[in-house]
Design an enzyme around this catalytic site. Structure first.
Site: not given
Ligand code: XIL
Length: 390
Positions: A181, A227, A267, A297, A299
Site C-alpha cells: 500500500e 501489493n 477487496h 487478499e 474477499d
Molecule cells: C488486516 C487484518 O486482516 C486485520 O486482522 C488487521 O487488524 C489489520 O490488517 N490489506 C492488507 C492486510 O494488506 O494486511 C490487511 O489485514 C487488510 C488490508
C-alpha cells in the site's frame, strides 16, 4: 445486462467453454452442478463432495490459498475441521498479521517469531507454499520505528528489519510482499501519487529501491511483490490509483529494482461497479512490464447487497466470478488467495471494519460459519475451470 453492478464489456470466457469443461479434470470433477451460469449456485450439500479449490487451480497450473492466523476468534489451526478445510482448499498460505513488523518486533531488538513460525510450519506440514506479508506497511509499525527512522539511520533500520525477517525464512517463501500500500488513495497530496508514510518521509521514493534490494539480498529466490488495493473497481479513484501504481512499477523496473510481481489485493465491494475492460487493460500493462500478478487478499464487502442470504451470496459470487474471469484470462496471474477462508474469521466481521447497517454479518469468503462451501466457492471453482479449459 443481467447483473447491473458488473459492466460487462467483455466476458473473460465463453459460457460454452465452461459449460462443456474441456479438460478431463473438468469432465470428471465438474463443480458446475445442476444449473450452470452466473447467479445460479448449488446448495452446500452438492458442493461438499467436490475437489478442493487447490485442485481446480492446479488444473489451470496456478496456486490457490488463503490468509491464516495461529488463532483467531477462538479458531485455531489445530482445530480439526478448520485445519482440514484449509488443507483441502489451499496449497499456499499467507500470515494475516503474524509477519507484520508490529507482530515481530514490538520492542526494538526483541524479535518474536512465534506466530510467524506457526504459520510457516502449518504451510510446510500441509505441503503448501508460503507467502510472506508484509515487510514495509504504514500500518502495524512498532512505535519505536518512526523516531528511529527520523534520526538519520533510516536505511540501516529498514535493511536490518528486512534482512532479519526475510533471512529467517530464506528458501521457504514463495513470494514476499515487500512494500504494501505504498500508493495513496485519491485525493493524493503528491504528484507521483505515493502515500505519505514514515518510510517516504525519511527516505523519499528510494525507500522502495532499498526495500526490494534488501529483500533480494536476503532471499534471491522469493518473488518480490508490490501489493495494493483499490485497483479493481470502476470508479475514477480506482483509475487514478491504477495509473499511479503503474507509474511506480514502471519506474522501479526502469531502475532495475528487483520487483517481480504485483499483488492485487482484491477487496471487492458489491456496491461498486466492476468495469472489466479498464481492469483488464491495467493487468495487461502490468504483464507487459514483465511482472507476475497475484490476487492476494480476495474477499467481498457486501454492504451494497441485500440482507437476504441467498440474494447476497449470489451477488458476491457473481462479482467474484466476473473479477476472476478477467484476472485468470491474464497468463501472468499465477496465484489466487482469499483473505480468510471462512466468514466467521474474516477481518470484515471484526472491529474496526464497518459492519452492515442492518446488523447482519458480512459473508465475504468461501465457507460459511459451519465451514460449508458457499456460492462464492463455486464461482471460484467455475472460474478456475473455465480458465483451465481455455
Ligand atoms: C488486516 C487484518 O486482516 C486485520 O486482522 C488487521 O487488524 C489489520 O490488517 N490489506 C492488507 C492486510 O494488506 O494486511 C490487511 O489485514 C487488510 C488490508
Amino acid at each position: 445486462m443481467k447483473y447491473p453492478w458488473v459492466q460487462s464489456e467483455r466476458v473473460g470466457c465463453s459460457r460454452r467453454a465452461f459449460l462443456l469443461g474441456a479438460t478431463g479434470f473438468a469432465a470428471a470433477m465438474s463443480p458446475i452442478g445442476s444449473a450452470a451460469g452466473a447467479g445460479i449456485y448449488d446448495a452446500p450439500a452438492a458442493l461438499a463432495t467436490m475437489p478442493g479449490l487447490k485442485d481446480h487451480a492446479s488444473a489451470k497450473g496456478i496456486l490457490f490459498g488463503t490468509a491464516i492466523a495461529p488463532t483467531k476468534n477462538n479458531l485455531s489451526l489445530s482445530d480439526p475441521a478448520y485445519g482440514s478445510a484449509l488443507v483441502t482448499e489451499c496449497n499456499v498460505f499467507v500470515a494475516e498479521n503474524a509477519m507484520k513488523w508490529g507482530s515481530l518486533e514490538a520492542t526494538r531488538g526483541a524479535l518474536t517469531f512465534g506466530g510467524a513460525d506457526a504459520v510457516a510450519t502449518f504451510a510446510e506440514r500441509s505441503g503448501a507454499k508460503l507467502r510472506g506479508h508484509t515487510l514495509l506497511w504504514h500500518q502495524n509499525v512498532p512505535g519505536w520505528v518512526e523516531p528511529a527512522l527520523g534520526s538519520g539511520g533510516a536505511e540501516a533500520v529498514i535493511r536490518k528489519h528486512i534482512a532479519e525477517v526475510v533471512g529467517r525464512y530464506k528458501g521457504r517463501v514463495h513470494s514476499w510482499d515487500v512494500v504494501n500500500e505504498g500508493v495513496g488513495d485519491a485525493p493524493v497530496a503528491r504528484a507521483d501519487g505515493l502515500r505519505t508514510t514514515p518510510f517516504l518521509n525519511a527516505l523519499g521514493p528510494t525507500y522502495f529501491d532499498i526495500a526490494f534490494d534488501a529483500a533480494h539480498q536476503a532471499d534471491p529466490d522469493a518473488v518480490l511483490t508490490y501489493n495494493d488495493y483499490n485497483l479493481e473497481h470502476g470508479a475514477p479513484y480506482n483509475a487514478t490509483k491504477r495509473n499511479n501504481v503503474l507509474r511506480l512499477l514502471e519506474g522501479l523496473r526502469k531502475r532495475n529494482v528487483p520487483v517481480q510481481a504485483l499483488g492485487v489485493q482484491a477487496h471487492l465491494h458489491t456496491g461498486e461497479m466492476f468495469v472489466e475492460r479498464d481492469y483488464a487493460r491495467f493487468l495487461n500493462d502490468i504483464a507487459q512490464l514483465g511482472l507476475k500478478i497475484f490476487v492476494t487478499e480476495l474477499d467481498v464487502d457486501d454492504r451494497g447487497a441485500p440482507m437476504d442470504v441467498s440474494a447476497r451470496d449470489a451477488q458476491c459470487a457473481d462479482l467474484v466470478r466476473a473479477f476472476l474471469d478477467v484476472t485468470l484470462a491474464q497468463k501472468a496471474c499465477t496465484a489466487v488467495l482469499t483473505w480468510g477462508i471462512a466468514d466467521k474469521i474474516s477481518w470484515l466481521n471484526l472491529p474496526p471494519q464497518p459492519l452492515r447497517s442492518d446488523g447482519a454479518t458480512h459473508r465475504p469468503t468461501v465457507l460459511d460459519d459451519d465451514l460449508k462451501r458457499k456460492p462464492m466457492w463455486q464461482a471460484i471453482a467455475r472460474s478456475l475451470l473455465a480458465a483451465a479449459a481455455r
